[in-house]
Design an enzyme around this catalytic site. Structure first.
Site, short mmCIF file in Angstrom:
data_model
loop_
_atom_site.label_atom_id
_atom_site.label_comp_id
_atom_site.label_asym_id
_atom_site.label_seq_id
_atom_site.Cartn_x
_atom_site.Cartn_y
_atom_site.Cartn_z
N TYR A 20 -25.80 58.33 2.99
CA TYR A 20 -26.80 57.79 3.85
C TYR A 20 -27.36 56.59 3.20
O TYR A 20 -27.05 56.17 1.98
CB TYR A 20 -28.04 58.66 3.96
CG TYR A 20 -28.56 59.03 2.65
CD1 TYR A 20 -29.86 58.16 2.26
CD2 TYR A 20 -28.36 60.15 1.92
CE1 TYR A 20 -30.46 58.22 1.23
CE2 TYR A 20 -29.21 60.38 0.72
CZ TYR A 20 -30.20 59.52 0.44
OH TYR A 20 -30.81 59.57 -0.79
N HIS A 52 -32.05 22.23 25.77
CA HIS A 52 -31.60 22.48 24.49
C HIS A 52 -32.85 23.25 23.82
O HIS A 52 -32.38 24.37 23.04
CB HIS A 52 -31.31 21.31 23.76
CG HIS A 52 -30.24 20.53 24.08
ND1 HIS A 52 -28.95 21.13 24.40
CD2 HIS A 52 -29.99 19.16 24.46
CE1 HIS A 52 -28.02 20.48 24.82
NE2 HIS A 52 -28.47 19.28 25.00
N ARG A 87 -18.14 29.15 28.25
CA ARG A 87 -18.32 29.85 26.86
C ARG A 87 -19.05 31.09 27.01
O ARG A 87 -19.84 31.08 28.01
CB ARG A 87 -18.88 28.98 26.05
CG ARG A 87 -20.26 28.48 26.32
CD ARG A 87 -20.88 27.61 25.40
NE ARG A 87 -22.27 26.96 26.19
CZ ARG A 87 -22.72 25.90 25.86
NH1 ARG A 87 -21.96 24.71 25.30
NH2 ARG A 87 -23.97 25.23 26.44
N LYS A 89 -14.64 24.02 23.63
CA LYS A 89 -14.76 23.37 24.78
C LYS A 89 -13.39 23.38 25.55
O LYS A 89 -12.83 23.38 26.55
CB LYS A 89 -15.50 22.12 24.69
CG LYS A 89 -15.80 21.51 26.20
CD LYS A 89 -16.75 20.22 25.82
CE LYS A 89 -18.23 20.67 25.19
NZ LYS A 89 -18.93 19.55 24.83
N ARG A 105 -15.51 13.93 24.93
CA ARG A 105 -16.42 15.19 24.64
C ARG A 105 -16.31 15.88 23.40
O ARG A 105 -15.06 16.20 23.06
CB ARG A 105 -16.34 15.99 25.89
CG ARG A 105 -16.60 15.42 27.29
CD ARG A 105 -16.18 16.57 28.30
NE ARG A 105 -17.40 17.61 28.36
CZ ARG A 105 -17.10 18.67 29.15
NH1 ARG A 105 -15.96 18.78 29.81
NH2 ARG A 105 -18.11 19.70 29.11
N MET A 145 -23.76 17.84 19.13
CA MET A 145 -22.83 16.67 18.77
C MET A 145 -22.80 15.87 19.89
O MET A 145 -23.50 16.20 21.15
CB MET A 145 -21.46 17.16 18.29
CG MET A 145 -21.32 17.57 16.83
SD MET A 145 -19.94 18.34 16.58
CE MET A 145 -19.61 19.42 17.96
N SER A 158 -29.82 58.69 -5.74
CA SER A 158 -30.29 57.75 -4.85
C SER A 158 -30.14 56.36 -5.55
O SER A 158 -31.06 56.20 -6.71
CB SER A 158 -31.69 58.14 -4.40
OG SER A 158 -31.82 56.98 -3.65
N CYS A 191 -31.73 53.66 -1.60
CA CYS A 191 -32.97 53.48 -1.02
C CYS A 191 -33.69 51.95 -1.63
O CYS A 191 -34.84 51.97 -1.27
CB CYS A 191 -33.96 54.66 -1.91
SG CYS A 191 -34.25 54.74 -3.41
N GLY A 240 -25.31 21.06 22.45
CA GLY A 240 -26.10 19.97 22.28
C GLY A 240 -26.10 19.29 21.12
O GLY A 240 -26.84 18.34 20.68
P1 ADP Z 1 -22.42 19.34 25.62
O1 ADP Z 1 -21.59 19.85 24.43
O2 ADP Z 1 -23.69 18.77 25.02
O3 ADP Z 1 -22.68 20.33 26.69
P2 ADP Z 1 -20.55 17.98 27.17
O4 ADP Z 1 -19.46 17.53 26.54
O5 ADP Z 1 -20.33 19.44 27.85
O6 ADP Z 1 -21.91 17.92 26.10
O7 ADP Z 1 -21.13 17.10 28.46
C1 ADP Z 1 -22.34 17.00 28.70
C2 ADP Z 1 -22.48 16.96 30.20
O8 ADP Z 1 -21.58 15.93 30.75
C3 ADP Z 1 -21.84 18.17 30.82
O9 ADP Z 1 -23.14 19.13 31.31
C4 ADP Z 1 -20.94 18.00 31.93
O10 ADP Z 1 -21.46 18.31 33.05
C5 ADP Z 1 -20.82 16.39 32.00
N1 ADP Z 1 -19.50 15.84 32.15
C6 ADP Z 1 -18.59 15.82 30.92
N2 ADP Z 1 -17.49 15.50 31.30
C7 ADP Z 1 -17.52 15.42 32.55
C8 ADP Z 1 -16.64 14.82 33.50
N3 ADP Z 1 -15.39 14.59 33.05
N4 ADP Z 1 -16.88 14.56 34.94
C9 ADP Z 1 -18.16 15.01 35.29
N5 ADP Z 1 -19.09 15.22 34.23
C10 ADP Z 1 -18.88 15.50 33.18
MG MG Z 2 -21.50 21.25 27.73
#
Ligand code: ADP
Ligand code: MG
Ligand code: MG
Length: 888
Positions: free
Chosen positions: A860, A449, A333, A21, A90, A101, A772, A840, A99
């Protein structure tokens, strides 16, 4: 030590340090895409935290000065009553774990700063909505209060004021909810901190700790992700998708992740915050509608998608938020995709000139090919639909309905097939999804998820089926006027988004035109040949369809087990003289010729390796226990028999049974796997192999006369001594010559599966045209592990304890068994440079083992029919990975 990088300082190559991220946010910032300002705390910091359970020295000071810098950039102040800065905290590991963590949003809000937020935005309702989210998330994630309690309070409030959705709640109702949430926390003897820096510190710690939560651990185990990577933490200035209907939050894929089609694909929710989309609280709208709702933001999204896909040269999975019409990117990603999409995307991107041919081949995973060969619901069969939802992950899954992951795990461990049915899609369900045949949820979209996890695991899933009403107490769901109870059987059709009553017949799609095209490109790249282990004409046909270039192992023992053959075989085994034996074998000869004819016809133009009889003879006789109980029964009947006429047939039967029993006892061995079998039997009873060689050559001649190209290879099993193959050759080649009269070419070789055979390969190769590797037995005998027993007893413990990394019967043991293979190859080729060498054993279909076969320069691999497409890909990938190692 530097623990913090602003987005401007990082790049996409810093995944290990900044997490996926953080690296993505940095890269997007670097190339000028709109990302809210922020910074990332490195995985190094987390590694220390996980060990010491406290921040590394100097980290907190760095955080403080980074926050100051963020204040300067944004013109807002963290904890200020007038212009409050809010951030998200985050998680983000070096490897994507969607999803798994935690993330806390709106950090920095308290009873005072909320006034500033209201004033600056002029939107009181929004501010209270943001606040209740913070208290809720903080309570759950940082303080560990069960999330259920907040959800219940939310439901209560909605009920009280008769509001259908969260967004229908008014300002005052939200205020009341904040108080309720705070009280829930208090009732646990905890407190929601008013100090923003306390909020920040504890949120960072909670995200660090989430690396070791249960679901993250399960996910890592399932996906072979190392335990010591740790997570980075990104602190991002909040932007708000919940400021009204010119605001939104969403997820988009630059191409469709289930079909691979080149269309922008995704979902969004107006007036919502990010986690709403993934949590499936409301069912989101398809991305196309954004074009009408907020056209300028839609255009920005399309532009960003194009830039990102070109820049990363791969399909991207994007998270975005629109704040009052202004577009922000919050994550990018590389997109998870199912098998069909992976293949189409790789091919398309190659054709579009975005990636090279080699990249195209490396992008498709062997497991993708496996998924393509998974069963699908038979379209032609009549079925009763019980529910319709989104087609989230393709394939058909049949099983008994269960309503929670724990029950799923329990029943699955008892060998039951289960379908996991859930109201919402939650990340905690991974272990349940892992053991289920399929998934059905009532709420949530294509990017929920459950959908993401199911796709990655190749499990069929139908999500967001709003017509089903789940009653968790009664353990049943209702839909279309039918009640489905726990343990009722249903079929989940993840390709159509439908769920059917009962067990529906399935069909296997086989190779789509796209997969065929992809695999034929692989064929041009690979160096290893790919043959099939096929024991029946049906298997031989299937393996040709799947692209096998011949048969690497046709076992002949099955041919003796047919109803018409077994009695002859048994009589042959019990024969006392050579003449008697030969007379029975002559009866089998004609039958064998017919067996082989089929193989040669199907494999026109390709080699067919036929292994001479391998199992110990007692496998063709009844078990001792069976015989003794039969004998007892006959004896009882004899007692009751009154007349001689009644007794005579019984006595005859008794004698016959006792004769067999005697043979069975004479042939009994303590350890038949290393006993009287393979070429050992062939040497002691020469007539058996002589008959088989005659049959092979006669069949070859017959098919050749039909105008086909026949390439038989005669394989002697279990050779470990030079003299074994020497004597065999001296006996069998004259017979082959006598039959062929020079009209068919054939090869004569051995299966190398006894460790000694590898060591004396130079001697053996004097009498063999090919080797073989029978790596199943070779593994058994090299480790001294019983193939049939260890898996039930200690092998899994060995893997848990770290004694072994893999099950050596699945993944070839390169250090031991592999070393013997290398020795055998070198010594064998020394005395016979034209020796053909292949494998084989079961390993012939395993990607890692195939890679090893490429590295040591085999000719092979031979795999079971369903693994042939995988082998073609794995062989091509090995060739690309080890370009310099090409042995030819
Ligand atoms: P995950 O790894 O579970 O996707 P994220 O860190 O991406 O968790 O955050 C979950 C949601 O929160 C994301 O879908 C994002 O849209 C929202 N989010 C995270 N940071 C911000 C931010 N600074 N402003 C607005 N929305 C945010
Ligand atoms: Mg996310
Ligand atoms: Mg064997």
């Amino acid at each position: 030590m530097k623990y913090i990088y602003f987005f401007e300082e990082g790049s996409k190559d810093m995944q290990n340090l900044l997490g996926g991220k953080g690296a993505g946010l940095s890269e997007m910032t670097r190339i000028g895409l709109p990302v809210p300002p922020g910074f990332t705390i490195t995985t190094d910091a987390c590694k220390i935290f996980v060990k010491k359970n406290e921040f590394p020295d100097g980290l907190w000071d760095e955080v403080l000065s980074a926050m100051k810098k963020l204040e300067n950039i944004t013109g807002k102040v963290f904890g200020d009553e007038k212009k409050p800065l809010l951030v998200s905290v985050r998680s983000g590991a070096p490897v994507s774990m969607p999803g798994m963590m935690d993330t806390v949003l709106n950090v920095g809000l308290n009873d005072k700063t909320i006034r500033g937020l209201i004033e600056n935005t002029g939107n009181e309702r929004f501010a209270w909505d943001a606040y209740r989210r913070l208290v809720q998330m903080y309570g759950k994630i940082v303080l560990g209060v069960p999330g259920k309690e907040f959800d219940e309070a939310m439901d209560e409030t909605k009920k009280k004021y008769v509001r259908k959705n969260d967004i229908d709640l008014t300002t005052n109702e939200l205020k009341e909810l904040v108080e309720k949430f705070k009280k829930i926390i208090k009732d646990h003897g905890l407190e929601f901190p008013q100090d923003p820096y306390k909020q920040l510190e504890l949120s960072i710690k909670a995200v660090f700790e989430s690396w070791n939560n249960e679901r993250a651990k399960v996910y890592r185990k399932l996906n072979n992700i190392p335990e010591d990577l740790c997570t980075a933490v990104s602190i991002v200035t909040m932007v708000f998708g919940n400021m009204g209907f010119d605001s939104a939050t969403g997820v988009a894929f630059t191409r469709d992740p289930s079909t691979g089609e080149k269309v922008l694909y995704g979902e969004y929710l107006a007036n919502a915050q990010g986690e709403d989309v993934v949590a499936g609280i409301r069912t989101p709208k398809p991305i196309k509608e954004l074009e009408k709702d907020i056209p300028s933001a839609y255009r920005e999204l399309v532009r960003a998608a194009e830039i990102l896909e070109k820049h990363y040269r791969d399909v991207q999975d994007i998270e975005f938020t629109i704040e009052k019409g202004k577009f922000y990117l919050l994550q990018t990603r590389s997109a998870k995709r199912n098998a069909r999409a992976a293949i189409k995307i790789a091919l398309d991107m190659y054709k579009e000139g975005i990636i090279t041919l080699e990249e195209m081949i490396m992008r498709v995973e062997p497991s993708h090919i496996d998924q393509m060969l998974h069963p699908q619901v038979d379209e032609k069969v009549k079925k009763t639909v019980v529910a319709k939802g989104l087609a989230a992950s393709p394939g058909a899954g049949i099983g008994k309905v269960v309503f929670d992951p724990e029950t799923a795990v329990k029943l699955a461990s008892q060998g039951e097939k289960v379908i996991l049915v859930r109201p919402e899609t939650m990340a905690d369900d991974v272990h349940g999804i892992a053991v289920a045949q399929g998934v059905l949820t009532a709420r949530g979209g294509m990017t929920s998820h459950a959908a993401v996890v199911a796709r990655a695991m190749g499990k069929p899933a139908v999500v967001g089926s709003e017509e089903i009403v789940i009653d968790m107490k009664m353990r049943q769901f209702e839909s279309r006027g039918q009640v489905i109870k726990e343990l009722d059987t249903v079929t989940v059709d993840g390709s159509a988004g439908l769920v059917y009553l009962g067990e529906v017949p399935v069909v296997t799609p086989g190779l789509t035109p796209e997969l065929q095209e992809f695999l034929s490109i692989c064929d041009e790249v690979r160096v290893l040949g790919v043959r099939a282990n096929a024991n029946t004409p049906e298997e031989a046909k299937r393996s040709r369809e799947y692209g096998a270039e011949g048969i690497g192992l046709a076992r002949t023992e099955r041919m003796f087990l047919g109803k018409d053959r077994l009695p002859i075989m048994q009589a042959m085994i019990m024969s006392k003289t050579k003449e008697e034996r030969t007379s029975y074998l002559n009866k089998l000869l004609e039958m064998q010729v017919n067996d082989f004819v089929e193989f040669f016809r199907i494999m026109d133009g390709f080699p067919v390796i036929i292994r001479l009889l391998d199992p110990p003879l007692h496998e063709f006789l009844p078990k001792e226990l069976e015989l003794t109980s039969e004998i007892n029964e006959i004896k009882m009947k004899l007692k009751d028999a009154k007349t001689l006429k009644d007794m005579d047939p019984l006595i005859e039967e008794l004698n016959e049974r006792e004769r067999i029993l005697k043979t069975v006892r004479a042939l009994a061995e303590f350890n038949p796997m290393i006993g009287f079998r393979g070429c050992r039997v062939g040497l002691v009873y020469p007539e058996i192999y002589e008959m088989q060689v005659r049959a092979i050559i006669r069949a070859a001649l017959k098919v050749k006369e039909e105008g086909k190209n026949v390439i038989p290879e005669i394989m002697v099993p279990l050779v470990g001594i030079g003299n074994e193959i020497k004597i065999m050759r001296e006996r069998l080649i004259p017979i082959a010559e006598e039959e062929s009269k020079g009209k068919v070419k054939y090869m004569f070789g051995t299966m190398l599966e006894v460790p000694r055979g590898a060591l004396v390969a130079d001697d053996i190769a004097k009498y063999a045209d090919f080797f073989s590797f029978g790596t199943n037995d070779l593994t058994q005998m090299t480790f001294g592990f019983s193939r049939d027993d260890v898996e039930a007893t200690f092998l899994n413990r060995y893997i848990e304890l770290g004694v072994l990394e893999n099950n050596p019967f699945e993944v070839l043991d390169r250090d031991g068994v592999g070393e013997l293979m290398k020795i055998a190859k070198e010594r064998g080729r020394k005395s016979n440079p034209r020796l053909e060498i292949g494998i084989c054993g079961e390993h012939g279909g395993d990607p890692s083992s195939i890679e090893f076969c490429h590295i040591i320069g085999l000719d092979y691999v031979s795999a079971s029919p369903y693994r042939i497409p995988v082998a073609r890909l794995a062989a091509a990938q090995a060739a690309i990975k080890h370009k310099k190692n090409l042995n030819k």
